[in-house]
Design a protein around this motif. Structure first.
Motif, PDB file in Angstrom:
ATOM      1  N   TRP A  79     -32.678  29.325  -8.905  1.00  0.00           N
ATOM      2  CA  TRP A  79     -31.609  28.418  -8.638  1.00  0.00           C
ATOM      3  C   TRP A  79     -30.324  29.103  -8.356  1.00  0.00           C
ATOM      4  O   TRP A  79     -29.885  29.947  -9.421  1.00  0.00           O
ATOM      5  CB  TRP A  79     -31.495  27.226  -9.645  1.00  0.00           C
ATOM      6  CG  TRP A  79     -32.813  26.463  -9.302  1.00  0.00           C
ATOM      7  CD1 TRP A  79     -33.885  26.301 -10.338  1.00  0.00           C
ATOM      8  CD2 TRP A  79     -32.787  25.440  -8.696  1.00  0.00           C
ATOM      9  NE1 TRP A  79     -34.605  25.412  -9.939  1.00  0.00           N
ATOM     10  CE2 TRP A  79     -34.040  24.655  -8.833  1.00  0.00           C
ATOM     11  CE3 TRP A  79     -31.742  24.769  -7.698  1.00  0.00           C
ATOM     12  CZ2 TRP A  79     -34.447  23.605  -8.273  1.00  0.00           C
ATOM     13  CZ3 TRP A  79     -32.374  23.583  -6.752  1.00  0.00           C
ATOM     14  CH2 TRP A  79     -33.412  22.953  -7.324  1.00  0.00           C
ATOM     15  N   ARG A  82     -21.375  32.117  -4.234  1.00  0.00           N
ATOM     16  CA  ARG A  82     -22.549  31.933  -4.804  1.00  0.00           C
ATOM     17  C   ARG A  82     -22.960  32.698  -6.000  1.00  0.00           C
ATOM     18  O   ARG A  82     -22.710  33.595  -6.091  1.00  0.00           O
ATOM     19  CB  ARG A  82     -23.603  32.010  -3.701  1.00  0.00           C
ATOM     20  CG  ARG A  82     -24.903  31.143  -3.993  1.00  0.00           C
ATOM     21  CD  ARG A  82     -26.009  31.397  -2.810  1.00  0.00           C
ATOM     22  NE  ARG A  82     -25.304  30.510  -1.835  1.00  0.00           N
ATOM     23  CZ  ARG A  82     -25.916  30.238  -0.659  1.00  0.00           C
ATOM     24  NH1 ARG A  82     -27.311  30.342  -0.622  1.00  0.00           N
ATOM     25  NH2 ARG A  82     -25.525  29.512   0.445  1.00  0.00           N
ATOM     26  N   TYR A 139     -28.689  25.835  -4.930  1.00  0.00           N
ATOM     27  CA  TYR A 139     -29.703  26.194  -3.736  1.00  0.00           C
ATOM     28  C   TYR A 139     -30.995  26.616  -4.566  1.00  0.00           C
ATOM     29  O   TYR A 139     -30.951  27.164  -5.594  1.00  0.00           O
ATOM     30  CB  TYR A 139     -29.033  27.248  -3.133  1.00  0.00           C
ATOM     31  CG  TYR A 139     -27.782  26.835  -2.265  1.00  0.00           C
ATOM     32  CD1 TYR A 139     -26.634  26.919  -2.704  1.00  0.00           C
ATOM     33  CD2 TYR A 139     -28.092  26.361  -0.915  1.00  0.00           C
ATOM     34  CE1 TYR A 139     -25.560  26.538  -1.977  1.00  0.00           C
ATOM     35  CE2 TYR A 139     -26.920  25.943   0.073  1.00  0.00           C
ATOM     36  CZ  TYR A 139     -25.777  25.978  -0.615  1.00  0.00           C
ATOM     37  OH  TYR A 139     -24.722  25.761   0.243  1.00  0.00           O
ATOM     38  N   CYS A 140     -32.025  26.294  -4.162  1.00  0.00           N
ATOM     39  CA  CYS A 140     -33.383  26.977  -4.388  1.00  0.00           C
ATOM     40  C   CYS A 140     -33.630  28.210  -3.601  1.00  0.00           C
ATOM     41  O   CYS A 140     -33.274  28.149  -2.343  1.00  0.00           O
ATOM     42  CB  CYS A 140     -34.223  25.896  -4.427  1.00  0.00           C
ATOM     43  SG  CYS A 140     -36.059  26.199  -4.530  1.00  0.00           S
ATOM     44  N   ALA A 141     -33.982  29.001  -4.211  1.00  0.00           N
ATOM     45  CA  ALA A 141     -34.457  30.272  -3.654  1.00  0.00           C
ATOM     46  C   ALA A 141     -35.796  30.997  -3.898  1.00  0.00           C
ATOM     47  O   ALA A 141     -36.206  30.721  -5.110  1.00  0.00           O
ATOM     48  CB  ALA A 141     -33.213  31.472  -3.601  1.00  0.00           C
ATOM     49  N   SER A 193     -28.552  37.483  -5.125  1.00  0.00           N
ATOM     50  CA  SER A 193     -28.907  36.272  -4.099  1.00  0.00           C
ATOM     51  C   SER A 193     -29.559  37.120  -2.793  1.00  0.00           C
ATOM     52  O   SER A 193     -30.403  36.606  -2.152  1.00  0.00           O
ATOM     53  CB  SER A 193     -27.484  35.509  -3.490  1.00  0.00           C
ATOM     54  OG  SER A 193     -26.726  36.361  -2.978  1.00  0.00           O
ATOM     55  N   TYR A 201     -33.390  37.468  -2.467  1.00  0.00           N
ATOM     56  CA  TYR A 201     -34.203  36.105  -2.355  1.00  0.00           C
ATOM     57  C   TYR A 201     -34.489  36.129  -0.581  1.00  0.00           C
ATOM     58  O   TYR A 201     -33.432  35.846  -0.061  1.00  0.00           O
ATOM     59  CB  TYR A 201     -33.583  35.102  -2.731  1.00  0.00           C
ATOM     60  CG  TYR A 201     -33.527  35.004  -4.404  1.00  0.00           C
ATOM     61  CD1 TYR A 201     -32.642  36.067  -5.163  1.00  0.00           C
ATOM     62  CD2 TYR A 201     -34.336  34.189  -5.046  1.00  0.00           C
ATOM     63  CE1 TYR A 201     -32.708  35.944  -6.596  1.00  0.00           C
ATOM     64  CE2 TYR A 201     -34.315  34.458  -6.694  1.00  0.00           C
ATOM     65  CZ  TYR A 201     -33.723  35.313  -7.245  1.00  0.00           C
ATOM     66  OH  TYR A 201     -33.685  35.334  -8.730  1.00  0.00           O
ATOM     67  N   TYR A 227     -36.130  33.394   0.980  1.00  0.00           N
ATOM     68  CA  TYR A 227     -36.069  32.224   1.477  1.00  0.00           C
ATOM     69  C   TYR A 227     -35.037  31.240   0.634  1.00  0.00           C
ATOM     70  O   TYR A 227     -34.835  31.198  -0.465  1.00  0.00           O
ATOM     71  CB  TYR A 227     -37.422  31.384   1.630  1.00  0.00           C
ATOM     72  CG  TYR A 227     -38.398  32.137   2.393  1.00  0.00           C
ATOM     73  CD1 TYR A 227     -39.275  32.922   1.891  1.00  0.00           C
ATOM     74  CD2 TYR A 227     -38.275  32.326   3.828  1.00  0.00           C
ATOM     75  CE1 TYR A 227     -40.137  33.671   2.502  1.00  0.00           C
ATOM     76  CE2 TYR A 227     -39.228  32.772   4.717  1.00  0.00           C
ATOM     77  CZ  TYR A 227     -40.337  33.676   3.963  1.00  0.00           C
ATOM     78  OH  TYR A 227     -41.002  34.582   4.521  1.00  0.00           O
ATOM     79  N   TRP A 228     -34.479  30.110   1.381  1.00  0.00           N
ATOM     80  CA  TRP A 228     -33.420  29.415   0.777  1.00  0.00           C
ATOM     81  C   TRP A 228     -33.678  27.810   1.229  1.00  0.00           C
ATOM     82  O   TRP A 228     -33.853  27.807   2.428  1.00  0.00           O
ATOM     83  CB  TRP A 228     -31.949  29.951   1.177  1.00  0.00           C
ATOM     84  CG  TRP A 228     -31.752  31.246   0.542  1.00  0.00           C
ATOM     85  CD1 TRP A 228     -31.852  32.445   0.900  1.00  0.00           C
ATOM     86  CD2 TRP A 228     -30.987  31.442  -0.736  1.00  0.00           C
ATOM     87  NE1 TRP A 228     -31.524  33.404   0.162  1.00  0.00           N
ATOM     88  CE2 TRP A 228     -30.773  32.588  -0.956  1.00  0.00           C
ATOM     89  CE3 TRP A 228     -30.260  30.596  -1.831  1.00  0.00           C
ATOM     90  CZ2 TRP A 228     -30.243  33.411  -1.927  1.00  0.00           C
ATOM     91  CZ3 TRP A 228     -29.653  31.056  -2.745  1.00  0.00           C
ATOM     92  CH2 TRP A 228     -29.557  32.365  -2.830  1.00  0.00           C
TER      93      TRP A 228
END
Length: 125
Positions: free
Chosen positions: A36, A45, A95-97, A109, A112, A114-115
């Motif tokens: 997250w 972010r 945001y979930c990643a 970030s 990662y 996919y978001w």
């Protein structure tokens, strides 16, 4: 196509709690870890929490340690973020990643792949 969908955001008073959920779907989707992140207005972010599917190890930003808990189920491609003792500084889009390359701790970030689209959390004082 891989999709991550967050839910559970909303408006809460300071000191309250919220539980965010994230469900990942997509043909042949699998991940090594999920995390997250959050982004407040005018700020970059930032990392919040991560769960690795190897031994379900968890990692937290210092700002949320002791207040937030990340959990999930690898087989179901789901991850949750229980947020307690919320304060105004927690107001942000969350945001979930998904990380499809490594198990270890990682708060960057760009690692990662996919978001999700994000869910708004607003804490009123």
């Amino acid at each position: 196509q891989v999709q991550l969908v967050e839910s559970g955001g909303g408006l809460v008073q300071a000191g309250g709690s919220l539980r965010l959920s994230c469900a990942a779907s997509g043909r042949l989707f699998s991940s090594y870890a999920m995390g997250w992140f959050r982004q407040a207005p005018g700020k970059e972010r930032e990392f919040v929490a991560r769960i690795s599917w190897r031994a379900y190890s968890t990692y937290y930003a210092d700002s949320v340690k002791g207040r937030f808990t990340i959990s999930g189920a690898n087989a179901e491609n789901t991850v949750y973020l229980q947020m307690n003792s919320l304060n105004s500084e927690d107001t942000a889009v969350y945001y979930c990643a998904a990380d499809t390359k490594s198990y270890g701790p990682n708060s960057y970030s760009h690692d990662y792949e996919y978001w999700g689209q994000g869910t708004q959390v607003t804490v009123s004082s």
